[in-house]
Write a protein that holds these residues in place. Structure first.
Motif, PDB file in Angstrom:
ATOM      1  N   GLY A  28      22.418  18.312  63.784  1.00 46.64           N
ATOM      2  CA  GLY A  28      21.073  18.719  63.405  1.00 46.64           C
ATOM      3  C   GLY A  28      21.071  19.574  62.155  1.00 46.64           C
ATOM      4  N   GLY A  29      19.924  20.176  61.869  1.00 43.96           N
ATOM      5  CA  GLY A  29      19.801  20.990  60.665  1.00 43.96           C
ATOM      6  C   GLY A  29      20.759  22.159  60.630  1.00 43.96           C
ATOM      7  N   ASP A  30      20.812  22.926  61.738  1.00 47.90           N
ATOM      8  CA  ASP A  30      21.700  24.091  61.768  1.00 47.90           C
ATOM      9  C   ASP A  30      22.497  24.138  63.069  1.00 47.90           C
ATOM     10  OD1 ASP A  30      19.589  24.603  63.437  1.00 47.90           O
ATOM     11  OD2 ASP A  30      19.396  26.724  62.888  1.00 47.90           O
ATOM     12  N   TYR A  31      22.756  22.984  63.648  1.00 48.66           N
ATOM     13  CA  TYR A  31      23.509  22.942  64.904  1.00 48.66           C
ATOM     14  C   TYR A  31      24.226  21.610  65.050  1.00 48.66           C
ATOM     15  CZ  TYR A  31      19.681  19.960  66.500  1.00 48.66           C
ATOM     16  OH  TYR A  31      18.765  18.951  66.612  1.00 48.66           O
ATOM     17  N   VAL A  32      25.158  21.593  66.004  1.00 49.85           N
ATOM     18  CA  VAL A  32      25.801  20.355  66.432  1.00 49.85           C
ATOM     19  C   VAL A  32      25.536  20.202  67.918  1.00 49.85           C
ATOM     20  CG1 VAL A  32      28.006  19.216  66.859  1.00 49.85           C
ATOM     21  CG2 VAL A  32      27.588  20.300  64.660  1.00 49.85           C
ATOM     22  N   GLU A  33      25.070  19.047  68.319  1.00 45.33           N
ATOM     23  CA  GLU A  33      24.738  18.779  69.716  1.00 45.33           C
ATOM     24  C   GLU A  33      25.656  17.708  70.287  1.00 45.33           C
ATOM     25  OE1 GLU A  33      20.506  18.464  71.616  1.00 45.33           O
ATOM     26  OE2 GLU A  33      21.106  16.454  70.949  1.00 45.33           O
ATOM     27  N   VAL A  34      26.128  17.932  71.501  1.00 46.71           N
ATOM     28  CA  VAL A  34      26.972  16.942  72.178  1.00 46.71           C
ATOM     29  C   VAL A  34      26.531  16.808  73.630  1.00 46.71           C
ATOM     30  CG1 VAL A  34      28.964  17.471  70.720  1.00 46.71           C
ATOM     31  CG2 VAL A  34      28.686  18.657  72.900  1.00 46.71           C
ATOM     32  N   ARG A  51      24.011  22.499  72.549  1.00 45.02           N
ATOM     33  CA  ARG A  51      23.870  22.749  71.120  1.00 45.02           C
ATOM     34  C   ARG A  51      24.702  23.967  70.733  1.00 45.02           C
ATOM     35  NH1 ARG A  51      17.632  21.657  69.037  1.00 45.02           N
ATOM     36  NH2 ARG A  51      17.580  19.420  69.551  1.00 45.02           N
ATOM     37  N   VAL A  52      25.466  23.817  69.675  1.00 45.59           N
ATOM     38  CA  VAL A  52      26.320  24.878  69.149  1.00 45.59           C
ATOM     39  C   VAL A  52      25.770  25.305  67.790  1.00 45.59           C
ATOM     40  CG1 VAL A  52      28.649  25.511  68.434  1.00 45.59           C
ATOM     41  CG2 VAL A  52      28.317  23.915  70.347  1.00 45.59           C
ATOM     42  N   PHE A  53      25.548  26.599  67.629  1.00 40.59           N
ATOM     43  CA  PHE A  53      25.004  27.134  66.387  1.00 40.59           C
ATOM     44  C   PHE A  53      26.055  27.976  65.665  1.00 40.59           C
ATOM     45  CE2 PHE A  53      21.417  26.208  69.073  1.00 40.59           C
ATOM     46  CZ  PHE A  53      20.445  25.716  68.203  1.00 40.59           C
ATOM     47  N   PRO A  54      25.956  28.103  64.349  1.00 34.50           N
ATOM     48  CA  PRO A  54      26.964  28.846  63.587  1.00 34.50           C
ATOM     49  C   PRO A  54      27.011  30.338  63.897  1.00 34.50           C
ATOM     50  CG  PRO A  54      25.129  28.245  62.175  1.00 34.50           C
ATOM     51  CD  PRO A  54      24.955  27.474  63.456  1.00 34.50           C
ATOM     52  N   ASN A  55      25.925  30.901  64.469  1.00 35.71           N
ATOM     53  CA  ASN A  55      25.937  32.319  64.810  1.00 35.71           C
ATOM     54  C   ASN A  55      26.528  32.591  66.191  1.00 35.71           C
ATOM     55  OD1 ASN A  55      23.923  31.344  66.450  1.00 35.71           O
ATOM     56  ND2 ASN A  55      22.323  32.708  65.720  1.00 35.71           N
ATOM     57  N   GLY A  56      27.024  31.534  66.849  1.00 33.28           N
ATOM     58  CA  GLY A  56      27.654  31.699  68.156  1.00 33.28           C
ATOM     59  C   GLY A  56      26.774  31.345  69.334  1.00 33.28           C
ATOM     60  N   ASP A  57      25.485  31.079  69.085  1.00 32.24           N
ATOM     61  CA  ASP A  57      24.578  30.737  70.177  1.00 32.24           C
ATOM     62  C   ASP A  57      24.965  29.411  70.823  1.00 32.24           C
ATOM     63  OD1 ASP A  57      23.283  32.973  69.355  1.00 32.24           O
ATOM     64  OD2 ASP A  57      21.371  32.019  68.897  1.00 32.24           O
ATOM     65  N   LEU A  58      24.805  29.342  72.135  1.00 28.04           N
ATOM     66  CA  LEU A  58      25.026  28.114  72.894  1.00 28.04           C
ATOM     67  C   LEU A  58      23.763  27.828  73.699  1.00 28.04           C
ATOM     68  CD1 LEU A  58      28.622  28.816  74.292  1.00 28.04           C
ATOM     69  CD2 LEU A  58      28.030  27.451  72.281  1.00 28.04           C
ATOM     70  N   GLU A  59      23.205  26.655  73.545  1.00 29.37           N
ATOM     71  CA  GLU A  59      22.000  26.284  74.274  1.00 29.37           C
ATOM     72  C   GLU A  59      22.234  24.966  75.013  1.00 29.37           C
ATOM     73  OE1 GLU A  59      18.739  28.141  71.122  1.00 29.37           O
ATOM     74  OE2 GLU A  59      18.705  26.004  71.643  1.00 29.37           O
TER      75      GLU A  59
END
Length: 256
Positions: A28-34, A51-59
């Motif tokens: 995605g724009g600012d994340y990778v989803e698997v 979803r993995v975000f560059p700031n460490g967030d996990l959703e």
């Protein structure tokens, strides 16, 4: 529509070869989803999207059943002071909450129990590159929560009375004081008569506004909140015997 910089951010989180055998990859724009999942011996596999975000967030968005509304928009976030937040009305889960929701019998080990598919095999998150930014953020968070001398510092916090609405100051210098504040915050019916430090009633005057600005920050006396005095979670203010989501997530992350 995502701009070029956002697309590049998402695509640069991991190398192409690190993701090429993972199932359900979406950049995605600012994340990778698997695609991810968690297995219960009783209920089988619960499927979701991580979803993995560059700031460490996990959703995690659960897809265990059509229209699953579990989560109340909870996500593991290092960029916010709260462990729970609303995001466009979309239901999210922390990895630990998803693990619990899936019915996993040996919960509180989400890094090992939540898996992704790599080359057709279920692989625990702990053995993938997907926790790279989470681990970096966790280390950074631990460093930022420590003031001079290597001790964790917590500023004073206020809890409002359910009956009169007045706010009472709680000191958070020891584990015992942190637990008193934690319990008060968890009780929606907390009232002035339960104030642990002095015997007071709702008739007692509330602390003056000019005094309330002083919260004990070592960096600035009138600080409104900074990395020196606002704790994101530590062994002083999180409790393994507490069942609230904040403590459960912290405990499971430490043990994992």
């Amino acid at each position: 529509m995502a701009n070029v910089e956002e697309i590049q951010c998402g695509s640069m989180l991991f190398k192409q070869e690190e993701l090429q055998e993972m199932s359900g990859v979406n950049v995605g724009g600012d994340y990778v989803e698997v695609m991810c999942g968690c297995t219960s011996h009783r209920y089988g596999d619960a499927i979701a999207r991580l979803r993995v975000f560059p700031n460490g967030d996990l959703e995690i968005t659960c897809e265990c059943t059509p229209g699953c509304d579990e989560g109340l928009s909870l996500s593991l976030s290092f960029s916010r002071l709260s462990d729970a937040f609303w995001q466009n009305g979309v239901d999210k889960l922390t990895p630990a909450a998803f693990e619990k929701h899936s019915g996993r019998e040996t919960a509180r080990k989400w890094k090992n129990n939540v898996w992704v598919i790599i080359g057709g095999e279920k692989v625990p998150l702990s053995k993938t590159v997907l926790l790279k930014y989470y681990n970096e953020a966790l280390k950074k968070c631990s460093r930022s929560n420590r003031s001079q001398g290597g001790k964790v510092f917590h500023r004073d916090e206020f809890v409002g009375c359910n009956e009169c609405g007045k706010e009472r100051r709680f000191r958070l210098r020891s584990r015992e004081e942190c637990r008193l504040h934690h319990n008060a915050m968890a009780d929606p019916n907390w009232k002035c008569s339960e104030f642990p430090y002095d015997k007071i009633t709702c008739e007692a005057e509330e602390e003056r506004g000019s005094r309330r600005v002083y919260r004990g920050c070592t960096r600035s006396p009138t600080c409104k909140g900074c990395t020196s005095c606002v704790c994101f979670g530590c062994e002083l203010c999180r409790f393994s015997d507490c069942s609230c989501q904040t403590c459960v997530d912290f405990t499971s992350n430490v043990k994992a």
